[in-house]
Design a protein around this motif. Structure first.
Motif, short mmCIF file in Angstrom:
data_model
loop_
_atom_site.label_atom_id
_atom_site.label_comp_id
_atom_site.label_asym_id
_atom_site.label_seq_id
_atom_site.Cartn_x
_atom_site.Cartn_y
_atom_site.Cartn_z
N LEU A 49 0.95 -1.08 0.04
CA LEU A 49 -0.14 -0.08 -0.03
C LEU A 49 0.87 1.34 -0.01
N VAL A 52 -2.47 5.10 0.80
CA VAL A 52 -4.09 4.86 0.24
C VAL A 52 -4.92 5.69 1.18
N LEU A 75 -5.20 -4.50 2.89
CA LEU A 75 -6.00 -3.48 3.38
C LEU A 75 -7.22 -3.81 4.22
N LEU A 242 -7.74 -1.14 -6.30
CA LEU A 242 -6.30 -0.90 -5.78
C LEU A 242 -5.39 -1.22 -7.14
N GLY A 245 -0.76 -0.62 -5.35
CA GLY A 245 -0.85 0.13 -4.10
C GLY A 245 -1.51 1.31 -3.86
#
Length: 250
Positions: A49, A52, A75, A242, A245
Motif C-alpha cells: 500500500l 492509500v 488493506l 487497488l 498499492g
C-alpha cells in the motif's frame, strides 16, 4: 487471510474500542488517510500500500477490487485491526486504531466489526444456530437474548429451517449465509468480507452478494467487500480499485 499480526501499542493503549468520538454524527464509518504498508526491506521490499486514502460513509456497501496481489487483503487486515500499518491512519466509527492497545483491538473486532471469510470459517461440530451464537457467547450475552438474536438472523438469511444442521449438512451457499449471520451476531457497525463468494458458483455467489446488500440495509451497518466478480461489483454503492498499492475510485 485475516491473519493475526503484531500490533503497535500507543501511549493510549488502555483506551476502549467502544469509546467512540463524542460526536460521531456526520463522520464516515471508515476514514483511511495516507495508509502505507510494506513487507521486507531494501530492494526486496514489497510495497503493498502506497499512501492509500478514502472514506466510507455510514450505511454504504463499498466493493474493493484489484488483481491478485494488489493489496486487497492487506488493506482489509489493516482496516479490521488485524495488522499494523507502517504509516498513515485508520479511524473506525470515530475510533483511531492507533490509540488502541491489544485489548482495545480485540474489543473492537469483537463488538464493532464483523468478518466474513471466503472459507466460511464455521465450526464443524456446531449446528448453524450454535455457530451464529458463538460471538454472543464470547460477550456473555443473556441466553434468551442470544437465542432470539440467532433466530432473527437465521430468518434474515433464509435459514430458519436449517438451524439444527451442521455445516457438513449444508451447501456452500448455505454455509456462507450462516457465516453472514454469525458476522452480524453482535450488531457490528462494520462488515469486512474478503472474496466472500470465491468458493461459490456464479449463481450462488450473486445470491449471497444480494443478501449482503439486503442485510446492510436492514441492519443499518456498513460493508467493505473485496470481490473480483463484475456482477457483484454492480451491486455496490461504490467501487474502489487497488492498483500498484494506490486506490482508484470509480
Amino acid at each position: 487471510m485475516f491473519e493475526e499480526g503484531e500490533h503497535r501499542v500507543s501511549e493510549s493503549s488502555t483506551r476502549s474500542a467502544t469509546a467512540v468520538a463524542e460526536d460521531p454524527a456526520g463522520l464516515p464509518m471508515v476514514r483511511v488517510e495516507n495508509l502505507r504498508r510494506s513487507y521486507g526491506t531494501g530492494e526486496a521490499a514489497v510495497h503493498a500500500l502506497r499512501g492509500v486514502s478514502f472514506d466510507i460513509p455510514r450505511g454504504e456497501l463499498v466493493a474493493l477490487k484489484g488483481r491478485s496481489g494488489s493489496g486487497k487483503t492487506t488493506l482489509l487486515n489493516l482496516v479490521g485491526g488485524l495488522d499494523s500499518a507502517d504509516g498513515g491512519s485508520i479511524v473506525i466509527d470515530g475510533v483511531d486504531l492507533a490509540t488502541l492497545g491489544e485489548n482495545g483491538l480485540l474489543e473492537l473486532r469483537r463488538d464493532r466489526i464483523g468478518f466474513i471469510f471466503q472459507s466460511f470459517g464455521l465450526l464443524p461440530i456446531l449446528s448453524a444456530a450454535e455457530n451464529v451464537g458463538v460471538p454472543m457467547r464470547l460477550r456473555k450475552a443473556d441466553p434468551k437474548e442470544r437465542e432470539e438474536r440467532v433466530a432473527l438472523l437465521l430468518g434474515l438469511v433464509g435459514l430458519a429451517d436449517h438451524a439444527n444442521q451442521r455445516p457438513g449438512e449444508l451447501s456452500g451457499g448455505q454455509q456462507q449465509r450462516v457465516a453472514i449471520a454469525r458476522a452480524l451476531a453482535n450488531k457490528p457497525a462494520l462488515l469486512i468480507a474478503d472474496e466472500p463468494t470465491g468458493q461459490l458458483d456464479q449463481e450462488t455467489g450473486l445470491a449471497v452478494m444480494q443478501l449482503l446488500r439486503a442485510v446492510v440495509r436492514s441492519e443499518g451497518c456498513t460493508a467493505l467487500v473485496a470481490t473480483h466478480d463484475p456482477q457483484l461489483l454492480g451491486l455496490a454503492d461504490r467501487v474502489l480499485e487497488l492498483s500498484d498499492g494506490e486506490i482508484i475510485e470509480h
